[in-house]
Design a protein around this motif. Structure first.
Motif, PDB file in Angstrom:
ATOM      1  N   GLN A 171      13.369  78.878   9.969  1.00 22.97           N
ATOM      2  CA  GLN A 171      13.619  80.299   9.720  1.00 22.97           C
ATOM      3  C   GLN A 171      13.362  81.123  10.983  1.00 22.97           C
ATOM      4  N   GLU A 172      12.260  80.814  11.678  1.00 21.76           N
ATOM      5  CA  GLU A 172      11.958  81.515  12.943  1.00 21.76           C
ATOM      6  C   GLU A 172      13.061  81.269  13.966  1.00 21.76           C
ATOM      7  N   THR A 173      13.519  80.025  14.050  1.00 17.52           N
ATOM      8  CA  THR A 173      14.579  79.671  14.993  1.00 17.52           C
ATOM      9  C   THR A 173      15.871  80.397  14.644  1.00 17.52           C
ATOM     10  N   GLN A 174      16.218  80.390  13.376  1.00 14.05           N
ATOM     11  CA  GLN A 174      17.437  81.080  12.902  1.00 14.05           C
ATOM     12  C   GLN A 174      17.371  82.568  13.238  1.00 14.05           C
ATOM     13  N   ARG A 175      16.215  83.194  13.008  1.00 14.01           N
ATOM     14  CA  ARG A 175      16.051  84.617  13.298  1.00 14.01           C
ATOM     15  C   ARG A 175      16.270  84.899  14.779  1.00 14.01           C
ATOM     16  N   LEU A 176      15.679  84.075  15.633  1.00 12.14           N
ATOM     17  CA  LEU A 176      15.812  84.262  17.075  1.00 12.14           C
ATOM     18  C   LEU A 176      17.260  84.067  17.535  1.00 12.14           C
ATOM     19  N   LEU A 177      17.920  83.054  17.016  1.00  7.86           N
ATOM     20  CA  LEU A 177      19.316  82.810  17.378  1.00  7.86           C
ATOM     21  C   LEU A 177      20.211  83.949  16.914  1.00  7.86           C
ATOM     22  N   SER A 178      19.937  84.495  15.735  1.00  2.38           N
ATOM     23  CA  SER A 178      20.710  85.640  15.224  1.00  2.38           C
ATOM     24  C   SER A 178      20.531  86.854  16.116  1.00  2.38           C
ATOM     25  N   GLU A 179      19.310  87.064  16.566  1.00  2.00           N
ATOM     26  CA  GLU A 179      19.009  88.197  17.443  1.00  2.00           C
ATOM     27  C   GLU A 179      19.836  88.150  18.725  1.00  2.00           C
ATOM     28  N   TYR A 180      20.103  86.939  19.213  1.00  2.00           N
ATOM     29  CA  TYR A 180      20.872  86.769  20.452  1.00  2.00           C
ATOM     30  C   TYR A 180      22.328  86.373  20.193  1.00  2.00           C
ATOM     31  N   SER A 181      22.748  86.382  18.947  1.00  2.00           N
ATOM     32  CA  SER A 181      24.117  86.036  18.544  1.00  2.00           C
ATOM     33  C   SER A 181      24.536  84.655  19.032  1.00  2.00           C
ATOM     34  N   LEU A 182      23.662  83.671  18.842  1.00  2.00           N
ATOM     35  CA  LEU A 182      23.941  82.311  19.309  1.00  2.00           C
ATOM     36  C   LEU A 182      23.888  81.281  18.179  1.00  2.00           C
ATOM     37  N   LYS A 183      23.913  81.712  16.925  1.00  2.00           N
ATOM     38  CA  LYS A 183      23.814  80.785  15.798  1.00  2.00           C
ATOM     39  C   LYS A 183      24.939  79.758  15.783  1.00  2.00           C
ATOM     40  N   GLY A 184      26.121  80.133  16.215  1.00  2.00           N
ATOM     41  CA  GLY A 184      27.276  79.250  16.147  1.00  2.00           C
ATOM     42  C   GLY A 184      27.188  78.025  17.037  1.00  2.00           C
ATOM     43  N   ARG A 185      26.288  78.034  17.990  1.00  2.00           N
ATOM     44  CA  ARG A 185      26.145  76.907  18.919  1.00  2.00           C
ATOM     45  C   ARG A 185      25.107  75.894  18.464  1.00  2.00           C
ATOM     46  N   VAL A 186      24.409  76.210  17.369  1.00  2.00           N
ATOM     47  CA  VAL A 186      23.241  75.407  16.980  1.00  2.00           C
ATOM     48  C   VAL A 186      23.402  74.869  15.564  1.00  2.00           C
ATOM     49  N   HIS A 187      23.094  73.587  15.409  1.00  2.00           N
ATOM     50  CA  HIS A 187      22.998  72.954  14.102  1.00  2.00           C
ATOM     51  C   HIS A 187      21.513  72.721  13.826  1.00  2.00           C
ATOM     52  N   LEU A 188      21.007  73.361  12.783  1.00  2.00           N
ATOM     53  CA  LEU A 188      19.600  73.212  12.413  1.00  2.00           C
ATOM     54  C   LEU A 188      19.464  72.091  11.391  1.00  2.00           C
ATOM     55  N   HIS A 189      18.465  71.220  11.606  1.00  2.00           N
ATOM     56  CA  HIS A 189      18.238  70.078  10.721  1.00  2.00           C
ATOM     57  C   HIS A 189      16.805  70.127  10.197  1.00  2.00           C
ATOM     58  N   HIS A 190      16.675  70.321   8.883  1.00  2.00           N
ATOM     59  CA  HIS A 190      15.361  70.373   8.244  1.00  2.00           C
ATOM     60  C   HIS A 190      14.943  68.946   7.892  1.00  2.00           C
ATOM     61  N   CYS A 191      14.472  68.233   8.888  1.00  2.00           N
ATOM     62  CA  CYS A 191      14.014  66.861   8.688  1.00  2.00           C
ATOM     63  C   CYS A 191      13.204  66.426   9.897  1.00  2.00           C
ATOM     64  N   ASP A 192      12.525  65.310   9.743  1.00  2.00           N
ATOM     65  CA  ASP A 192      11.741  64.737  10.820  1.00  2.00           C
ATOM     66  C   ASP A 192      12.668  64.286  11.954  1.00  2.00           C
ATOM     67  N   HIS A 193      12.208  64.439  13.174  1.00  2.00           N
ATOM     68  CA  HIS A 193      13.053  64.053  14.312  1.00  2.00           C
ATOM     69  C   HIS A 193      13.334  62.560  14.361  1.00  2.00           C
ATOM     70  N   SER A 194      12.578  61.755  13.627  1.00  2.00           N
ATOM     71  CA  SER A 194      12.851  60.320  13.572  1.00  2.00           C
ATOM     72  C   SER A 194      14.179  60.025  12.874  1.00  2.00           C
ATOM     73  N   ARG A 195      14.719  61.000  12.157  1.00  2.00           N
ATOM     74  CA  ARG A 195      16.000  60.830  11.462  1.00  2.00           C
ATOM     75  C   ARG A 195      17.184  61.293  12.303  1.00  2.00           C
ATOM     76  N   LEU A 196      16.986  61.389  13.588  1.00  2.00           N
ATOM     77  CA  LEU A 196      17.999  61.885  14.522  1.00  2.00           C
ATOM     78  C   LEU A 196      19.363  61.226  14.332  1.00  2.00           C
ATOM     79  N   LEU A 197      19.404  59.899  14.272  1.00  2.53           N
ATOM     80  CA  LEU A 197      20.690  59.197  14.222  1.00  2.53           C
ATOM     81  C   LEU A 197      21.448  59.426  12.918  1.00  2.53           C
TER      82      LEU A 197
END
Length: 193
Positions: A61-87
């Motif tokens: 949510q914090e990341t989404q808010r910051l990206l919205s503030e700078y109008s950069l949401k379209g460049r980012v895919h947010l993943h709500h999971c542990d980084h071990s699930r990267l693949l």
């Protein structure tokens, strides 16, 4: 964003600016408050992609808010999971990955990155990392489990083939014991072993 050498994140960003280009695919494996994700989104430009991971909904949510503030949401895919699930989430080659290990400042300090999942995430990054690509890690040793995670990460990275990877470490020499430090790993462009 700071470029002072007394700021580890600012120092790593100076280096990453020279290695990431518009159109690249990059990873933020610990989104946290979104500052690294924002930095990466600015670098990859309109045609690039940032995949940002975090296990805590509040971090995303914090990341989404910051990206919205700078109008950069379209460049980012947010993943709500542990980084071990990267693949499970990313299959394309990546130019860079950032890890800011530890806990989310200002929130539950019992929720931290763990050695096992971090090593799993690193293993996955190496499968995706392009030649010339880089991994930037900031390690915090001052919280419960932090020292164990740092030791595990270093042992894992020390076993990398030296002709395939360059591994550098930097730390404060005039700070408190167990101060944070950084590690950079680059996949070499030359011959493989």
């Amino acid at each position: 964003m700071s470029n002072r050498i007394q700021d580890i994140q600012g120092f790593l960003r100076m280096i990453l600016r020279t290695m990431i280009q518009s159109g690249d695919v990059v990873l933020d494996l610990t989104a946290g408050r979104g500052r690294d994700t924002l930095f990466l989104a600015e670098l990859v430009g309109e045609k690039g992609i940032v995949h940002a991971f975090d296990i805590q909904e509040i971090a995303l949510q914090e990341t989404q808010r910051l990206l919205s503030e700078y109008s950069l949401k379209g460049r980012v895919h947010l993943h709500h999971c542990d980084h071990s699930r990267l693949l499970e989430k990313v299959q394309e080659p990546v130019q860079a990955a950032m890890f800011n290990l530890g806990y989310l400042p200002g929130y539950n300090q019992e929720v931290t990155t763990q050695a096992t999942s971090t090593i799993s995430a690193l293993t996955s990054v190496f499968q995706l990392l392009r030649r010339g690509g880089v991994i930037a890690l900031t390690l915090y040793r001052g919280h419960p489990g932090g020292m164990e995670e740092a030791v595990a990460v270093e042992e894992f990275l020390n076993d990398l083939p030296r002709r395939q990877y360059s591994v550098l470490r930097g730390e404060y020499t005039n700070q408190i014991p167990n101060a944070p430090y950084w590690i950079l790993v680059q996949k070499n462009k030359g011959d493989t072993e």
